[in-house]
Scaffold this motif. Structure first.
Motif, PDB file in Angstrom:
ATOM      1  N   SER A 119       2.405   6.248  -7.014  1.00  0.00           N
ATOM      2  CA  SER A 119       1.332   7.026  -7.653  1.00  0.00           C
ATOM      3  C   SER A 119       1.595   8.518  -7.526  1.00  0.00           C
ATOM      4  CB  SER A 119      -0.018   6.666  -7.017  1.00  0.00           C
ATOM      5  OG  SER A 119      -0.291   5.286  -7.152  1.00  0.00           O
ATOM      6  N   TYR A 120       2.007   8.939  -6.317  1.00  0.00           N
ATOM      7  CA  TYR A 120       2.335  10.354  -6.115  1.00  0.00           C
ATOM      8  C   TYR A 120       3.481  10.782  -7.020  1.00  0.00           C
ATOM      9  CZ  TYR A 120       4.382  14.439  -3.813  1.00  0.00           C
ATOM     10  OH  TYR A 120       4.916  15.670  -3.551  1.00  0.00           O
ATOM     11  N   SER A 173       1.184   4.009  -3.015  1.00  0.00           N
ATOM     12  CA  SER A 173       0.895   5.433  -2.770  1.00  0.00           C
ATOM     13  C   SER A 173       2.063   6.313  -3.194  1.00  0.00           C
ATOM     14  CB  SER A 173       0.584   5.642  -1.284  1.00  0.00           C
ATOM     15  OG  SER A 173      -0.500   4.835  -0.868  1.00  0.00           O
ATOM     16  N   THR A 193       0.829  -1.212   0.000  1.00  0.00           N
ATOM     17  CA  THR A 193       0.000   0.000   0.000  1.00  0.00           C
ATOM     18  C   THR A 193       0.862   1.261   0.000  1.00  0.00           C
ATOM     19  OG1 THR A 193      -1.716  -1.200   1.224  1.00  0.00           O
ATOM     20  CG2 THR A 193      -1.850   1.196   1.206  1.00  0.00           C
TER      21      THR A 193
END
Length: 373
Positions: free
Chosen positions: A275-276, A272, A268
């Motif tokens: 993706s950022y 994250s 996870t």
């Protein structure tokens, strides 16, 4: 920490923060993938061990497949528990004098690091500590042994234990543990002066598998030349253990749970961060492309305007651009209103990081093309 150690640390920190944390995200993704792999392998081993029968040693032959040929065949995976008994003379520990079927002697050199008079450091030792383990030598002696199912052998069921090809840890007991200091030599003093690691002690350890100790064997049961034997299974995390079957299952269940949740958390967090990083770098790339396109358009417009103003041979000295001194002044800056540059030079001034009028040094917002009536 010295400057020599600061440099690798700063390099690692800058590399980890590169591309808005994409490197950290990739590293966490690799850790998550490794945790998932460990979870699947551990859960598969747990299911196999839970489904494996745990008969008495005397009942193992009834589990082997019937075969009409004389060839040896592997049987099922079993979990058996019994007492260790030696087939031949037992091994006597040289340090403690105890008897066993497996004796492992390990000698580990302990090193210490000192910065020395010259202030040099030994690699990145400050990240590891002031004292760490160095090279080690390990020797293992063993004799053939069997597991006895209650009573005394040979009046009870036995199964031979095969350690051939096994890389699993052994349930050994430490019977000797002693640290021998190393006497300093002139060469040690030279090493200390130049900040090199030097040996400060030798750690001697001796572990044995005692005769009569109760252990659990998790492996493949087979007959080898008519003798009942159990060998290790490479897909399982253990072969011989001090724990019972229920304790082994509980330990593997705990490891499975830890691996599952660690893989979920790491996955996870890595998703994250990645993706950022992808969104930030995509927006940055789009902004860079748009800025480049606008600059190219401005440059093309300036080239067109400068080509239409190719009348430098007829321009009086008082109307020449104060930057290039070749073309006529055609662009006025806003808000100061000075008409001192040609369109091409005015565009160059506008594209500067801090555009200022070359005449009054006032900050400008844009330029306006001036046409003669």
């Amino acid at each position: 920490m010295s400057s020599r150690d600061d440099s690798p640390a700063a390099t690692l920190a800058s590399a980890a923060a590169a591309l808005d944390g994409a490197v950290v995200g990739v590293a966490l993704a690799i850790c998550a993938a490794s945790s998932w792999a460990g979870y699947f392998s551990t859960s598969a081993a747990l299911r196999r061990i839970a489904a494996a029968p745990s008969p008495r040693i005397s009942d193992l032959r009834s589990l082997l497949p019937a075969s009409d040929s004389d060839e040896d065949r592997d049987g099922p995976l079993v979990v058996v528990r019994g007492a260790v008994s030696a087939l031949k003379d037992q091994i006597v520990s040289q340090s403690s004098g105890e008897r066993g079927v497996i004796v492992q002697h390990t000698q580990t050199f302990l090193y210490n690091e000192w910065r020395g008079v010259f202030g040099w450091s030994y690699d990145l030792c400050t990240f590891i500590g002031r004292t760490w383990k160095g090279p080690r030598s390990c020797s293992v002696r063993s004799v053939p042994f069997v597991l006895v199912d209650g009573g005394r052998w040979p009046h009870s069921g036995t199964v031979h234990v095969s350690l051939d090809g096994s890389s699993h840890p052994l349930p050994l007991t430490t019977v000797y543990h002693h640290l021998h200091p190393v006497q300093a030599t002139p060469y040690t003093f030279i090493q200390a002066m130049f900040g090199k690691g030097y040996a400060v002690g030798v750690l001697d350890e001796e572990k044995i598998l005692r005769v009569g100790e109760e252990i659990t064997a998790v492996g493949i049961c087979r007959t080898q030349h008519g003798t009942l034997e159990i060998k290790s299974c490479p897909e399982l995390p253990c072969f011989l253990s001090n724990m019972t079957k229920d304790e082994i299952e509980a330990d593997l269940a705990d490891k499975t749970s830890i691996l599952f949740w660690s893989s979920v958390v790491l996955g996870t967090v890595s998703i994250s961060i990645l993706s950022y990083a992808v969104v930030r770098n995509w927006r940055r790339w789009k902004s860079w492309r748009q800025s480049r396109r606008q600059n190219q358009e401005l440059h093309d417009d300036a080239q067109v305007l400068s080509s239409s103003d190719n009348e430098s041979q007829d321009v009086p000295d008082g109307q020449l651009c104060i930057i290039c001194l070749m073309r006529r002044r055609r662009s006025a800056f806003v808000p100061c209103g000075h008409l001192v540059c040609c369109p091409s030079c005015a565009m160059s001034v506008e594209l500067d990081s801090s555009p200022k009028c070359p005449m009054c040094r006032q900050h400008i917002r844009s330029s306006i093309r001036i046409y003669d009536s």
